[in-house]
Design a protein around this motif. Structure first.
Motif, PDB file in Angstrom:
ATOM      1  N   ASN A  52     -18.694  -5.269  14.867  1.00  0.00           N
ATOM      2  CA  ASN A  52     -17.677  -5.522  13.845  1.00  0.00           C
ATOM      3  C   ASN A  52     -16.322  -5.840  14.458  1.00  0.00           C
TER       4      ASN A  52
ATOM      5  N   ILE B 249     -16.545  -9.428  15.805  1.00  0.00           N
ATOM      6  CA  ILE B 249     -16.535 -10.371  14.678  1.00  0.00           C
ATOM      7  C   ILE B 249     -15.113 -10.482  14.123  1.00  0.00           C
ATOM      8  N   GLY B 250     -14.462  -9.337  13.956  1.00  0.00           N
ATOM      9  CA  GLY B 250     -13.082  -9.339  13.466  1.00  0.00           C
ATOM     10  C   GLY B 250     -12.157 -10.116  14.369  1.00  0.00           C
TER      11      GLY B 250
ATOM     12  N   LYS C  97     -13.740  -1.835   9.344  1.00  0.00           N
ATOM     13  CA  LYS C  97     -15.096  -1.270   9.455  1.00  0.00           C
ATOM     14  C   LYS C  97     -15.317  -0.709  10.852  1.00  0.00           C
TER      15      LYS C  97
ATOM     16  N   TYR D 131     -13.350  -6.646   8.868  1.00  0.00           N
ATOM     17  CA  TYR D 131     -14.269  -6.279   9.948  1.00  0.00           C
ATOM     18  C   TYR D 131     -13.641  -5.265  10.905  1.00  0.00           C
TER      19      TYR D 131
ATOM     20  N   THR E  86     -10.158 -11.608   6.442  1.00  0.00           N
ATOM     21  CA  THR E  86     -11.540 -11.338   6.848  1.00  0.00           C
ATOM     22  C   THR E  86     -11.551 -10.531   8.136  1.00  0.00           C
TER      23      THR E  86
END
Length: 93
Positions: free
Chosen positions: A53, A56-57, A75, A72, A68
């Protein structure tokens, strides 16, 4: 051995994602991070989920998609906070 398969796959795909991203292919990196996240979720691996995560972030942040990215990264923060330090995890610091 069977219980370690999701862990090995999650770590492997995360490393592939890092390699692709730092080689300039963020799209391929994202695909690998998402696959890593799937295996981490399958295995109930909070630490590996947090790593995926977070990565991805960071890609979303670099792509100029802060909302977005924050989703991420938040999270990841929550997942990192649930983890207890172990020798394996400390090696990643």
């Amino acid at each position: 051995l069977q219980a370690s398969v999701p862990l090995l796959l999650a770590k492997s795909y995360n490393m592939l994602g890092i390699s692709a991203t730092y080689s300039g292919n963020a799209s391929m990196g994202m695909d690998h991070y998402l696959t890593s996240l799937q295996y981490a979720e399958q295995g109930g691996l909070a630490y590996e989920q947090a790593l995926a995560n977070s990565n991805i972030g960071n890609i979303y942040r670099e792509m100029g998609e802060p909302k977005t990215a924050i989703t991420y990264l938040n999270k990841a923060l929550i997942q990192f906070e649930t983890c207890t330090p172990t020798q394996d995890r400390l090696r990643n610091l």
